[in-house]
Design a protein around this motif. Structure first.
Motif, PDB file in Angstrom:
ATOM      1  N   ALA A 275       0.830  -1.205   0.000  1.00 24.39           N
ATOM      2  CA  ALA A 275       0.000   0.000   0.000  1.00 24.39           C
ATOM      3  C   ALA A 275       0.863   1.253   0.000  1.00 24.39           C
ATOM      4  O   ALA A 275       0.529   2.264  -0.634  1.00 24.39           O
ATOM      5  CB  ALA A 275      -0.920  -0.011   1.214  1.00 24.39           C
ATOM      6  N   PHE A 276       2.007   1.196   0.685  1.00 29.18           N
ATOM      7  CA  PHE A 276       2.896   2.359   0.751  1.00 29.18           C
ATOM      8  C   PHE A 276       3.564   2.625  -0.590  1.00 29.18           C
ATOM      9  O   PHE A 276       3.630   3.764  -1.058  1.00 29.18           O
ATOM     10  CB  PHE A 276       3.951   2.135   1.831  1.00 29.18           C
ATOM     11  N   THR A 277       4.067   1.578  -1.243  1.00 25.32           N
ATOM     12  CA  THR A 277       4.826   1.758  -2.488  1.00 25.32           C
ATOM     13  C   THR A 277       3.913   2.038  -3.680  1.00 25.32           C
ATOM     14  O   THR A 277       4.335   2.699  -4.642  1.00 25.32           O
ATOM     15  CB  THR A 277       5.681   0.514  -2.787  1.00 25.32           C
ATOM     16  N   GLY A 278       2.679   1.555  -3.647  1.00 26.23           N
ATOM     17  CA  GLY A 278       1.766   1.818  -4.756  1.00 26.23           C
ATOM     18  C   GLY A 278       2.306   1.292  -6.078  1.00 26.23           C
ATOM     19  O   GLY A 278       2.666   0.119  -6.193  1.00 26.23           O
ATOM     20  N   ASP A 279       2.391   2.168  -7.065  1.00 25.50           N
ATOM     21  CA  ASP A 279       2.848   1.775  -8.406  1.00 25.50           C
ATOM     22  C   ASP A 279       4.365   1.845  -8.569  1.00 25.50           C
ATOM     23  O   ASP A 279       4.883   1.577  -9.661  1.00 25.50           O
ATOM     24  CB  ASP A 279       2.195   2.669  -9.465  1.00 25.50           C
TER      25      ASP A 279
END
Length: 533
Positions: free
Chosen positions: A512-516
């Motif tokens: 969720a933190f790193t996303g794409d």
């Protein structure tokens, strides 16, 4: 005579392969006329036999079968438009096409060369599956045959733009090794540099004799050398078309014959242009096969690596443990293992090897074997770590090192551990969070390194969270790291969950933190809960 071809669509893309041999072989062997990848394809899967204008497809006893228009076959005469599947799930779709050749034999050397150029143009247009050496041999043998040259060779430019000898041929298809092909480099280098064809009517000319004495001694008098130029070449998307020289085609001989006729000069230029494109296509095709083969090997390597890891979840007398590892490439440089030890003790190890990909994966397998062996001998964590370090130093693996955490849990909750330069694991108690730092330096960097041991006594409910730096250094946006504070917060908020559920929460928080943002390193987390005797 009928001309037949297969339109092939598979993991390598779409291409057309000419059926040129009387027994056209299909399968996973790289030497076959049509090389296909996939577990559904047998090494010798099928063949197409040519007799006159009749083409018969025959299954070679394959495991998964051969199909024409959806029907399984053992042997079948092919017709225009037949659709062939090699195995049911190989992903390869073949369409058979056949047409009558309307080419007649031309009467002159120049026309012969135009005919050969047309053949090479066909190879280029079809995206020929011929390998580079076969295309080079076709070019040389054809040019020597119709010009009357005694011999010829092709030189191609390397990545730095320097000419390299690739293939030399004499009459009747005799291959000449580079070390026996005596000639001056002067003419090929000059032609490659200027991009202009060079015709030498007589090497005995006083102006030219210097530098060609070895060639003259062989009786060679006449030379014709043309550049191999890609007429339409785009180096990078967005650039305009530009010519690119990839090498030279050189012919020489003792008799003028057709070699020096103006008709031959012009026709050889046409041949060289088509040869350049056919050679480049063959090189690209070979590279695509190499890439596909490498990807398949990496896939198998990943499967082997996963097989070396224990099951993600494990439990024993007084503990539960779960671990997950997500490589950033197909195969990774993180590893973990569980070790059932004498006296009902439980060993667990998590490591991070420098680098990524196949070299790192090989080192992880080596370290897993070392710790499994040392554990079987009843070694303490410190002794096992020292022996692992000595093994890496003895192997002299340049710029290859590893950080490792190794702990042994006794039935009463006594944990003995050592930390070789690894991120300090979290010890989560009801009273707070501690760090397990005791140990020494990284493995594989210093000879005769020693390691201290740490000792803690766990209480029922205590957690140990071991992680690789790919977790805390996972980044998002402008290189903001996930960091240890977010990891600690996630662990603290989910500390009452079972190890598997807590592990899932940590990995979900990182995603969720790193996303794409692309994953930059392997991510491995191990969670152990002491439940009490």
């Amino acid at each position: 005579m009928a001309l037949a071809r297969l339109e092939v669509t598979d993991a390598l893309g779409s291409r057309t392969v000419a059926i040129e041999s009387d027994r056209f072989q299909i399968g996973r062997r790289s030497s076959h006329d049509l090389h296909l990848t996939g577990s559904d394809v047998s090494r010798d899967h099928a063949e197409i036999e040519r007799r006159g204008d009749r083409f018969t497809l025959r299954d070679r006893g394959s495991q998964s079968g051969t199909f024409v228009n959806g029907e399984p076959i053992t042997e079948r005469v092919l017709e225009e438009g037949d659709r062939i599947h090699v195995g049911r799930n190989s992903g390869a779709d073949l369409v058979f096409h056949v047409e009558q050749s309307r080419v007649s034999a031309p009467p002159t050397a120049g026309a012969d060369l135009h005919q050969i150029a047309g053949l090479l143009d066909g190879l280029r247009a079809l995206g020929s599956g011929r390998v580079v050496d076969e295309v080079l041999a076709l070019v040389l043998d054809s040019a020597i045959s119709v010009t009357g040259a005694s011999r010829g060779f092709v030189m191609l430019a390397d990545a730095a733009g320097h000419l390299e000898f690739k293939l030399g041929r004499a009459r009747k298809g005799v291959t000449l090794p580079g070390q026996t092909f005596q000639t001056s480099q002067k003419i090929p280098e000059e032609v490659f540099t200027t991009g202009e064809a060079r015709v030498v009517a007589d090497l005995l000319d006083a102006e030219l004799a210097n530098g060609h004495l070895g060639t003259i001694a062989l009786g060679i008098r006449h030379v014709l050398c043309v550049p191999l130029t890609l007429v339409h070449y785009v180096d990078r998307p967005g650039e305009s078309d530009q010519a690119k020289r990839i090498g030279v085609l050189y012919l020489d001989g003792q008799d003028k014959g057709a070699l020096l006729s103006p008709d031959t000069w012009h026709a050889l230029g046409t041949l060289a242009a088509e040869a350049a494109q056919a050679i480049e296509n063959a090189r690209l095709y070979r590279d695509s096969l190499d890439k596909a083969r490498l990807e398949q090997q990496m896939k198998v390597g990943a499967e082997i690596q996963q097989a070396l890891f224990p099951k993600a979840g494990h439990s024993g007398d007084g503990f539960e443990v779960a671990c997950a590892s997500v490589p950033c490439l197909t195969i990774g440089g993180d590893f973990f293992d569980y070790l059932d030890l004498p006296g009902n003790q439980f060993g667990f190890v998590l490591g991070d090897v420098s680098g990524k990909g196949l070299p790192a994966a090989l080192l992880t397998a080596l370290l897993q074997g070392i710790f499994a062996t040392e554990a079987g001998l009843g070694c303490s964590p410190a002794d096992a770590m020292e022996r692992a370090n000595n093994t890496l130093m003895r192997k002299a693996l340049q710029a290859r090192y590893a950080t490792v955490f190794y702990g042994i849990l006794a039935p009463g909750g006594q944990l003995t551990y050592t930390n070789a330069g690894h991120n300090a694991p979290l010890l989560v108690r009801a009273s707070g969070i501690e760090r397990l730092k005791t140990g020494g330096t990284i493995l594989g960097a210093f000879p005769d390194a020693t390691f201290e041991q740490g000792f803690v006594t766990l209480s029922p409910g205590d957690l140990i969270v071991v992680f690789s730096d790919g977790v805390t250094e996972a980044f998002a946006g402008e290189w903001e790291e996930f960091g240890e504070e977010r990891l600690i917060e996630c662990v603290r908020n989910n500390a009452t969950l079972p190890p598997r559920a807590l592990l899932d929460q940590v990995m979900a928080a990182v995603r969720a933190f790193t996303g794409d943002s692309p994953q930059s390193d392997d991510q491995t987390v191990l969670v152990l809960r002491y439940t009490g005797a």
